[in-house]
Design an enzyme around this catalytic site. Structure first.
Site, PDB file in Angstrom:
ATOM      1  N   HIS A  38       0.838  -1.186   0.000  1.00  0.00           N
ATOM      2  CA  HIS A  38       0.000   0.000   0.000  1.00  0.00           C
ATOM      3  C   HIS A  38       0.876   1.240   0.000  1.00  0.00           C
ATOM      4  CE1 HIS A  38      -3.269  -2.657   0.560  1.00  0.00           C
ATOM      5  NE2 HIS A  38      -3.157  -2.805   1.871  1.00  0.00           N
ATOM      6  N   THR A  39       0.334   2.329  -0.512  1.00  0.00           N
ATOM      7  CA  THR A  39       1.054   3.595  -0.490  1.00  0.00           C
ATOM      8  C   THR A  39       1.190   4.073   0.955  1.00  0.00           C
ATOM      9  OG1 THR A  39       0.121   4.191  -2.641  1.00  0.00           O
ATOM     10  CG2 THR A  39       1.071   5.959  -1.333  1.00  0.00           C
ATOM     11  N   GLN A  40       2.412   4.254   1.391  1.00  0.00           N
ATOM     12  CA  GLN A  40       2.661   4.658   2.772  1.00  0.00           C
ATOM     13  C   GLN A  40       2.608   6.168   2.960  1.00  0.00           C
ATOM     14  OE1 GLN A  40       3.010   2.306   5.268  1.00  0.00           O
ATOM     15  NE2 GLN A  40       2.403   0.998   3.564  1.00  0.00           N
ATOM     16  N   GLN A  41       2.898   6.905   1.896  1.00  0.00           N
ATOM     17  CA  GLN A  41       2.828   8.357   1.966  1.00  0.00           C
ATOM     18  C   GLN A  41       2.714   8.899   0.550  1.00  0.00           C
ATOM     19  OE1 GLN A  41       6.472   9.617   3.778  1.00  0.00           O
ATOM     20  NE2 GLN A  41       7.710   9.209   1.964  1.00  0.00           N
ATOM     21  N   TRP A 148      -4.920   9.106  -0.669  1.00  0.00           N
ATOM     22  CA  TRP A 148      -4.263  10.235   0.005  1.00  0.00           C
ATOM     23  C   TRP A 148      -4.708  11.561  -0.625  1.00  0.00           C
ATOM     24  CZ3 TRP A 148      -1.092   9.481   4.243  1.00  0.00           C
ATOM     25  CH2 TRP A 148      -0.750   8.158   4.508  1.00  0.00           C
TER      26      TRP A 148
END
Length: 273
Positions: A38-41, A148
């Site tokens: 998953h995209t962490q940031q 995000w």
């Protein structure tokens, strides 16, 4: 190639020996599944987007910058996206998630429009799109794989004959108001938007709303302040207006700025004291 009937269509590696007692055995290795990530940031991001209701519609604004960290990397990004004839979304945050979201929403809109042509199925209103985004963002957050972004949804509801403006973020937080802003603009642009709105409509919002020209001027002033104060902004932005007649997104434009005051600041340019 092993020509035994039990192994037809299953090539064997050179080192493998055919098992006469299990002719159906496959010697091909099963593909290894890639790990789920998953995209962490967020990486490439856009800053604040603004929205305000005015007489006969709603107006949104967003600059054209997408930053890679602190680098002003992409200077011609459109962060306003039309959905049908009555809705516009504006996004701050991760641009790759925004691109994925645009693709998904456009696909849903094409499907819904196809249904509306074949039966009495109504087209999607701004409220429908807003409710979908609210559920999607909350579901992704619950799976620990958030989008995000912080989004503004603006549009015109033909059924209710009124404008719509709503907010949703990566946590699934949702609310609606006559003036909205995301990111840094939520701190320094929201007071300017509210002051302009309440000066005309009153605190209860029952008075006359801003005209289109007044709303555009307020947004321009806010974008100027953001350019002065937000290091991730740029003096190049677009506005989107949504009325009962449809959606209109402007070309990129800029506001006049004044930096003469910087010459008297310590540390500016060649000045040392």
């Amino acid at each position: 190639m092993n020509h035994h009937p039990g192994a037809w269509g299953q090539p064997l590696p050179a080192h493998a020996q055919f098992d006469m007692f299990n002719p159906g055995q496959s010697y091909r290795q099963a593909p290894k599944a890639a790990p789920i990530t998953h995209t962490q940031q967020p990486l490439v991001t856009g800053t604040s987007v603004l929205g305000i209701k005015y007489e006969g519609g709603v107006m949104l604004a967003a600059d054209n910058l997408a930053s890679y960290g602190s680098l002003a990397r992409f200077r011609d990004i459109q962060r306003l996206h039309p959905l049908g004839k009555q809705t516009v979304i504006a996004a701050s945050g991760d641009m790759s998630d925004f691109q994925w979201l645009k693709k998904e929403l456009d696909s849903i809109l094409r499907e819904e429009n196809g249904l509306s042509l074949t039966d009495s199925h109504p087209s999607l209103s701004p409220q429908h799109i807003y409710d979908f985004l609210a559920n999607l963002f909350y579901a992704r957050r619950s799976k620990m794989n958030p989008l995000w972004n912080a989004m503004l949804v603006g549009g015109w509801d033909n059924k209710k004959n009124e404008s719509f403006l709503g907010f949703v973020d990566l946590l699934g937080t949702t609310y609606s108001a006559p003036t909205l802003a995301t990111g840094y603009g939520a701190h320094i642009a929201t007071p300017l938007l509210r002051e302009a709105y309440e000066d005309k409509a009153g605190i209860d919002g029952k008075g006359p709303l801003l005209t289109a020209e007044e709303a555009e001027k307020v947004l321009a002033d806010c974008m100027k302040v953001l350019f002065y104060r937000d290091a991730r902004s740029i003096n190049k932005y677009q506005t989107a207006t949504v009325t009962s007649e449809g959606v209109k997104i402007s070309d990129s434009k800029s506001v006049e700025t004044e930096w003469g005051f910087a010459e008297s600041l310590r540390g500016y340019g060649a000045q040392n004291q």
